[in-house]
Design a protein around this motif. Structure first.
Motif, PDB file in Angstrom:
ATOM      1  N   LEU A  49       0.817  -1.223   0.000  1.00 31.06           N
ATOM      2  CA  LEU A  49       0.000   0.000   0.000  1.00 31.06           C
ATOM      3  C   LEU A  49       0.846   1.267   0.000  1.00 31.06           C
ATOM      4  N   ALA A  50       0.241   2.318  -0.536  1.00 27.90           N
ATOM      5  CA  ALA A  50       0.896   3.625  -0.620  1.00 27.90           C
ATOM      6  C   ALA A  50       0.090   4.632   0.194  1.00 27.90           C
ATOM      7  N   THR A  51       0.714   5.751   0.482  1.00 24.62           N
ATOM      8  CA  THR A  51      -0.001   6.857   1.135  1.00 24.62           C
ATOM      9  C   THR A  51      -0.061   8.031   0.149  1.00 24.62           C
ATOM     10  N   GLY A  52      -0.371   9.208   0.638  1.00 28.66           N
ATOM     11  CA  GLY A  52      -0.476  10.376  -0.245  1.00 28.66           C
ATOM     12  C   GLY A  52      -1.916  10.586  -0.694  1.00 28.66           C
ATOM     13  N   SER A  53      -2.133  11.621  -1.496  1.00 26.91           N
ATOM     14  CA  SER A  53      -3.511  11.948  -1.916  1.00 26.91           C
ATOM     15  C   SER A  53      -4.079  10.930  -2.887  1.00 26.91           C
ATOM     16  N   THR A  54      -3.222  10.386  -3.739  1.00 26.01           N
ATOM     17  CA  THR A  54      -3.737   9.583  -4.857  1.00 26.01           C
ATOM     18  C   THR A  54      -4.561   8.368  -4.402  1.00 26.01           C
ATOM     19  N   PRO A  55      -4.098   7.557  -3.441  1.00 30.03           N
ATOM     20  CA  PRO A  55      -4.897   6.366  -3.111  1.00 30.03           C
ATOM     21  C   PRO A  55      -6.032   6.600  -2.116  1.00 30.03           C
ATOM     22  N   GLY A 152       9.237  11.395 -10.541  1.00 29.97           N
ATOM     23  CA  GLY A 152       9.304   9.974 -10.912  1.00 29.97           C
ATOM     24  C   GLY A 152       9.582   9.057  -9.739  1.00 29.97           C
ATOM     25  N   HIS A 153       9.544   9.597  -8.514  1.00 25.09           N
ATOM     26  CA  HIS A 153       9.804   8.672  -7.401  1.00 25.09           C
ATOM     27  C   HIS A 153       8.648   7.694  -7.223  1.00 25.09           C
ATOM     28  N   ILE A 154       8.993   6.489  -6.809  1.00 25.98           N
ATOM     29  CA  ILE A 154       7.996   5.510  -6.382  1.00 25.98           C
ATOM     30  C   ILE A 154       8.427   5.080  -4.987  1.00 25.98           C
ATOM     31  N   GLY A 155       7.457   4.905  -4.073  1.00 21.12           N
ATOM     32  CA  GLY A 155       7.838   4.888  -2.673  1.00 21.12           C
ATOM     33  C   GLY A 155       8.537   6.222  -2.474  1.00 21.12           C
ATOM     34  N   PHE A 156       9.566   6.235  -1.644  1.00 19.51           N
ATOM     35  CA  PHE A 156      10.364   7.471  -1.549  1.00 19.51           C
ATOM     36  C   PHE A 156      11.714   7.261  -2.233  1.00 19.51           C
ATOM     37  N   ARG A 182       2.270  20.527   2.046  1.00 14.50           N
ATOM     38  CA  ARG A 182       0.848  20.890   2.130  1.00 14.50           C
ATOM     39  C   ARG A 182       0.175  20.247   3.355  1.00 14.50           C
ATOM     40  N   TYR A 183       0.762  19.184   3.865  1.00 18.15           N
ATOM     41  CA  TYR A 183       0.181  18.531   5.048  1.00 18.15           C
ATOM     42  C   TYR A 183       0.702  19.127   6.363  1.00 18.15           C
ATOM     43  N   PHE A 184       1.777  19.907   6.269  1.00 20.20           N
ATOM     44  CA  PHE A 184       2.426  20.428   7.478  1.00 20.20           C
ATOM     45  C   PHE A 184       2.191  21.942   7.568  1.00 20.20           C
TER      46      PHE A 184
HETATM   47  C1  F6R Z   1       3.614   7.416  -0.655  1.00 24.73           C
HETATM   48  C2  F6R Z   1       4.572   7.247  -1.724  1.00 24.73           C
HETATM   49  C3  F6R Z   1       4.830   8.305  -2.745  1.00 24.73           C
HETATM   50  C4  F6R Z   1       3.560   8.912  -3.341  1.00 24.73           C
HETATM   51  C5  F6R Z   1       3.891  10.042  -4.310  1.00 24.73           C
HETATM   52  C6  F6R Z   1       2.667  10.703  -4.856  1.00 24.73           C
HETATM   53  O1  F6R Z   1       3.572   6.259   0.169  1.00 24.73           O
HETATM   54  O2  F6R Z   1       5.179   6.240  -1.751  1.00 24.73           O
HETATM   55  O3  F6R Z   1       5.593   7.761  -3.784  1.00 24.73           O
HETATM   56  O4  F6R Z   1       2.821   7.924  -3.971  1.00 24.73           O
HETATM   57  O5  F6R Z   1       4.686  10.997  -3.650  1.00 24.73           O
HETATM   58  O6  F6R Z   1       1.998  11.368  -3.830  1.00 24.73           O
HETATM   59  P1  F6R Z   1       0.529  11.974  -4.029  1.00 24.73           P
HETATM   60  O7  F6R Z   1      -0.371  10.797  -4.220  1.00 24.73           O
HETATM   61  O8  F6R Z   1       0.240  12.694  -2.742  1.00 24.73           O
HETATM   62  O9  F6R Z   1       0.605  12.846  -5.220  1.00 24.73           O
END
Ligand code: F6R
Length: 256
Positions: A49-55, A152-156, A182-184
């Motif tokens: 699973l991922a975090t961030g706005s997209t999922p 182009g990062h995936i994860g960090f 934007r979250y801080f």
């Molecule tokens: C989060 C993660 C990051 C985000 C990416 C996009 O767990 O691994 O790679 O997927 O930074 O973030 P959003 O979805 O907020 O645009």
């Protein structure tokens, strides 16, 4: 959920299955249908699973489906991609808290089966090793959900990360810290480092779904699909994976 009514367009490339949706809501619904299908077919699936706005919309769909149709996550294990370093797990911006608030507290998953790297331990190397070993112990990731960074990062895994990398500590790119500020309250509060699954850890997943939404991701999506395979653009590693589906809205795919 009636995904058959959703207007979607399939684009076939040699490399990815790409599902282009009208908007964010449809992206979330179509992705949810796929992931829920996997859980129904394999109730003890391991989900990455991922975090961030997209999922976030995807997780809302899981919760809705769980309540309406009773899909169970009792035997599912989850593995999150990453966590900030130095943020307490209970901090509102930690990914540990994000996952509980946005998903885990609303479905029947056993919290013992959920995994987010710990960004607070003193021995980060040991934590990274423990995380990798745990992924192996639970059988590897069946289906990994990814977002994509503007760079182009995936994860960090920021540009320059080795395609051979496994869970490791990384210094966040300034552009990532800016995007996530934007979250801080201010950028100064955004941690400078994170612990993330590596590119190889992600590539070991049996199947991957990458989500993208909005015009801001259009350049990154163009590079992902048509650009060079290079460590300077971490997501390009996915071109070497056998089973990646991109589910993205038309704004994110406007250059494809
Ligand atoms: C989060 C993660 C990051 C985000 C990416 C996009 O767990 O691994 O790679 O997927 O930074 O973030 P959003 O979805 O907020 O645009």
């Amino acid at each position: 959920m009636k995904p058959n009514k959703i207007n979607q367009q399939r684009v076939n490339t040699m490399l990815f299955e790409i599902i282009r949706t009208e908007n964010y809501e449809d992206m979330s619904k179509i992705a949810a249908k796929r992931v829920i299908g996997k859980v129904q077919q394999k109730p003890d699936a391991v989900l990455g699973l991922a975090t961030g706005s997209t999922p976030e919309g995807l997780y809302k769909e899981f919760i809705k489906d769980h309540k309406e149709n009773g899909t169970s996550y009792e035997k599912v294990n989850t593995v999150n991609l990453d966590e900030y370093m130095g943020l307490d797990r209970n901090d509102k911006n930690s990914y540990f808290t994000f996952m509980r608030e946005k998903l885990f507290n609303h479905i029947d998953i056993d919290l013992e089966n959920t995994n987010v790297p710990n960004g607070m331990v003193s021995d980060m190397e040991a934590e990274a090793k423990r995380y990798e070993e745990h992924i192996k112990e639970i059988g590897g990731i069946d289906l990994q959900i990814l977002g994509i960074g503007h760079n182009g990062h995936i994860g960090f895994n920021e540009p320059g990360t080795s395609f051979d990398s496994r869970t490791h500590v990384i210094e966040l790119a300034e552009s990532t810290r800016e995007a996530n500020s934007r979250y801080f309250h201010s950028i100064d509060e955004v941690p400078t480092h994170a612990i993330t699954m590596g590119i190889q850890s992600i590539m070991d997943s049996k199947e991957i779904i990458l989500l993208a939404s909005g015009a801001g991701k259009a350049e990154a999506m163009k590079k992902l699909v048509y650009g060079e395979i290079t460590e300077d653009f971490p997501a390009s590693a996915l071109r070497l994976h056998k089973k990646v589906t991109i589910i993205a809205d038309k704004d994110a795919l406007q250059l494809i």
